[in-house]
Motif scaffolding. Structure first.
Motif, PDB file in Angstrom:
ATOM      1  N   UNK B  31       0.901  -1.177   0.025  1.00  0.00           N
ATOM      2  CA  UNK B  31       0.250  -0.140   0.055  1.00  0.00           C
ATOM      3  C   UNK B  31       0.984   1.334  -0.005  1.00  0.00           C
ATOM      4  N   UNK B  34      -1.591   7.780  -0.044  1.00  0.00           N
ATOM      5  CA  UNK B  34      -2.932   8.092  -0.529  1.00  0.00           C
ATOM      6  C   UNK B  34      -3.937   7.265   0.588  1.00  0.00           C
ATOM      7  N   UNK B  35      -3.527   6.421   1.481  1.00  0.00           N
ATOM      8  CA  UNK B  35      -4.333   6.010   2.500  1.00  0.00           C
ATOM      9  C   UNK B  35      -3.643   6.534   3.841  1.00  0.00           C
ATOM     10  N   UNK B  36      -4.599   6.095   4.906  1.00  0.00           N
ATOM     11  CA  UNK B  36      -4.039   6.551   6.308  1.00  0.00           C
ATOM     12  C   UNK B  36      -2.634   6.394   6.647  1.00  0.00           C
ATOM     13  N   UNK B  37      -2.144   5.228   6.068  1.00  0.00           N
ATOM     14  CA  UNK B  37      -0.874   4.831   6.441  1.00  0.00           C
ATOM     15  C   UNK B  37      -0.288   3.890   5.059  1.00  0.00           C
ATOM     16  N   UNK B  38       0.955   3.761   4.866  1.00  0.00           N
ATOM     17  CA  UNK B  38       1.487   2.866   3.992  1.00  0.00           C
ATOM     18  C   UNK B  38       1.723   1.531   4.549  1.00  0.00           C
ATOM     19  N   UNK B  39       1.509   0.572   3.896  1.00  0.00           N
ATOM     20  CA  UNK B  39       2.109  -1.010   4.149  1.00  0.00           C
ATOM     21  C   UNK B  39       3.331  -1.153   3.275  1.00  0.00           C
ATOM     22  N   UNK B  40       4.359  -1.646   4.183  1.00  0.00           N
ATOM     23  CA  UNK B  40       5.549  -2.166   3.312  1.00  0.00           C
ATOM     24  C   UNK B  40       5.919  -3.491   3.688  1.00  0.00           C
ATOM     25  N   UNK B  93       9.095   8.419   4.360  1.00  0.00           N
ATOM     26  CA  UNK B  93       8.002   9.085   4.774  1.00  0.00           C
ATOM     27  C   UNK B  93       8.371  10.874   4.572  1.00  0.00           C
ATOM     28  N   UNK B  94       7.685  11.537   3.982  1.00  0.00           N
ATOM     29  CA  UNK B  94       8.460  12.945   4.040  1.00  0.00           C
ATOM     30  C   UNK B  94       7.282  13.852   4.607  1.00  0.00           C
ATOM     31  N   UNK B  95       7.910  14.436   5.691  1.00  0.00           N
ATOM     32  CA  UNK B  95       6.532  15.546   6.554  1.00  0.00           C
ATOM     33  C   UNK B  95       7.258  16.898   5.787  1.00  0.00           C
ATOM     34  N   UNK B 129       4.948   7.713   1.747  1.00  0.00           N
ATOM     35  CA  UNK B 129       3.801   8.588   2.344  1.00  0.00           C
ATOM     36  C   UNK B 129       4.433   9.894   2.835  1.00  0.00           C
ATOM     37  N   UNK B 130       3.544  10.611   3.450  1.00  0.00           N
ATOM     38  CA  UNK B 130       4.332  11.975   4.052  1.00  0.00           C
ATOM     39  C   UNK B 130       3.052  12.909   4.459  1.00  0.00           C
ATOM     40  N   UNK B 131       3.313  14.240   4.559  1.00  0.00           N
ATOM     41  CA  UNK B 131       2.352  14.890   5.226  1.00  0.00           C
ATOM     42  C   UNK B 131       2.628  16.349   4.784  1.00  0.00           C
ATOM     43  N   UNK B 132       1.809  17.252   4.575  1.00  0.00           N
ATOM     44  CA  UNK B 132       2.102  18.623   4.126  1.00  0.00           C
ATOM     45  C   UNK B 132       1.327  19.505   5.187  1.00  0.00           C
TER      46      UNK B 132
END
Lengths: 330, 330
Positions: B31, B34-40, B93-95, B129-132
């Protein structure tokens, strides 16, 4: 000079770090804090990972949130995102950027809040790594990691026409708290004023609960995992507002979410437009006995992604940081 | 208005996000974004996780670093920390927290830099994943995750007396670049001035290489994994300065690192006190044929953690953000 007056600018990175680590829950990882990276066990070979940041200004005011509140909230919002995938939170990484004038006592409060949130919401989860930086703007960037423990991840895209729509947790309570802050805890010019214990004690029960939940969200993590086990077809953390988040789930699944207004409580505007409750929006196949209360039905995609009693929702849908921040800080 | 002039404050979070996602390497995760969290996927059931933040002011000046440079560096420093454990980087993951006045073209440049760093340094690694967020201070908080692929993690604490001490990668090159910036690219008052292509072209070869490495570190990730496979007893990313980082490894292992000055190159001060090369400090059992060049020996713990030709090192040891930032921005 007492410890309470010492600022991080007077200390080395190692000294600040020692002020934090002793207050955090003990590491349960194969390799915890102190090396170049942590090593975490995820027995089924998949790890769930998410990151979310709290920034001074758009995300909090220091007159309203204590350091403990901020530590608590920064953990809670990330734990909720992990649980929304059907995963058990196992670790946080915390990247803290703060002005040199930040008191060491504030940093310790943040650590206490992180520890409290882990203990309350996700026992066994610990802060397994992080980073300390200097910044003009206090910024708390948290990454949360989780283990699926053999579950299939519950995505946003799995809702199907005919599914029942449930809400696990509160709706509009944190939004009520935000309204309390912006009406009761501002001066005549609109600037935030301190939330004192006396002022909190003077609030009515509902306002006091709203304020508490706004400052320290309580995502029902265990119920989200039970929802995954019960066969949830889609799930997400309700963070920005139910109408906005339901639209995202509906778009990802190619369906429409049809809410029953009567199931959303007395204050429809706050239930649909208030954010930060960090409950869960879940869909189940019809007839499933899963956690949460039913608030609607998934239907075939119509003209709009979300309806309330069959009509489009024209009220406030939620919070967008790029659209909605008023540039205030305090 | 052209895209280059559009600022993030004029856009919704979703619009900014779309400006980024298309420029990033394609997700390889179960995943992705685009979802609440990624799955790796981490096939051996262990995940390596680290986080490091770049903050405008203490960590970079916008006159000196382009958006692409910043994206590249924010990825590289985190990829190095994952590799220092003996793990293959699999995800970032990039915030990203940035002022509303930030041009969309700048955000796109950051995404290009992240993509270039993944392609150059850790092929197969993607931003999952990430956050803006909006902030008065541009802040790039990156989390990197890695897979050990069955290896034992290589910790700081495993060095033993008699081990050989190796360096993989460069020493003092990025430090030379920092000196070039602070001497050649400041005005009479010491304020940073723009690094133009013309000014770069006028530099001598060594200064140009130093500047390039300061702005875009090149950690030799593949060699770090080979060092783990060869039986490294301890390893760490050399980020803050060799003397300071060697002291950390020595303290964690309860040993002394004895460097041979002659093996550290012509500029001893820069080799030991210059940071940000993001090479690797490695120890091997005597006789191991592992990557890197030998620069010393692990000996029983003496009075000090680090010696150079048998004597304590009294020069500059490296960079501490709480001690060393001059409060400049630019």
């Amino acid at each position: 000079m007492t410890d309470a007056e010492t600022t991080v600018g007077e200390l080395s990175e190692g000294q600040v770090l020692r002020g934090i680590l002793s207050r955090l829950p003990a590491s349960t990882a194969p390799v915890g804090p102190g090396d170049d990276a942590a090593v975490l066990a995820v027995p089924d070979g998949r790890v769930v990972a998410t990151t979310d940041t709290l920034v001074h200004g758009p995300d909090f005011r220091l007159a309203w949130s204590s350091a403990v509140d901020l530590g608590y909230k920064s953990a809670a919002v990330n734990l909720a995102d992990v649980a929304a995938m059907g995963a058990r939170p196992i670790a946080l990484l915390v990247a803290l950027a703060m002005p040199e004038s930040t008191p060491l006592s504030f940093v310790r409060g943040l650590a206490d809040g992180l520890a409290e949130a882990c203990a309350d919401l996700a026992p066994g989860c610990a802060v397994e790594g992080g980073d300390l930086a200097v910044s003009d703007t206090l910024t708390i960037a948290v990454t949360a990691l989780g283990s699926l423990d053999g579950r299939e991840p519950v995505r946003r895209s799995g809702a199907r026409a005919g599914d029942a729509v449930h809400i696990i947790g509160e709706l509009g309570v944190a939004g009520r708290g935000l309204d309390v802050l912006f009406t009761r805890f501002v001066d005549a010019a609109g600037a935030p004023i301190l939330v004192t214990p006396e002022a909190r004690a003077s609030l009515g029960a509902e306002d006091a609960e709203g304020l508490d939940r706004q400052l320290r969200p309580h995502p029902p993590i265990a119920d989200a995992l039970r929802a995954a086990d019960a066969g949830a077809t889609a799930m997400m953390d309700v963070s920005d507002g139910l109408a906005l988040d339901a639209e995202r789930l509906a778009d990802a699944s190619g369906v429409t979410i049809a809410f029953d207004a009567g199931a959303l409580g007395d204050d429809l505007a706050r239930a649909l437009g208030g954010g930060e409750d960090h409950g869960f929006l879940v869909t189940y196949p019809a007839g499933t006995d899963g956690p949460g209360r039913r608030v609607g039905t998934v239907v075939a995609r119509g003209e709009v992604a979300v309806t309330v009693d069959g009509r489009p929702w024209t009220g406030r849908t939620g919070w967008d940081p790029y659209r909605d921040w008023d540039a205030g800080r305090g």
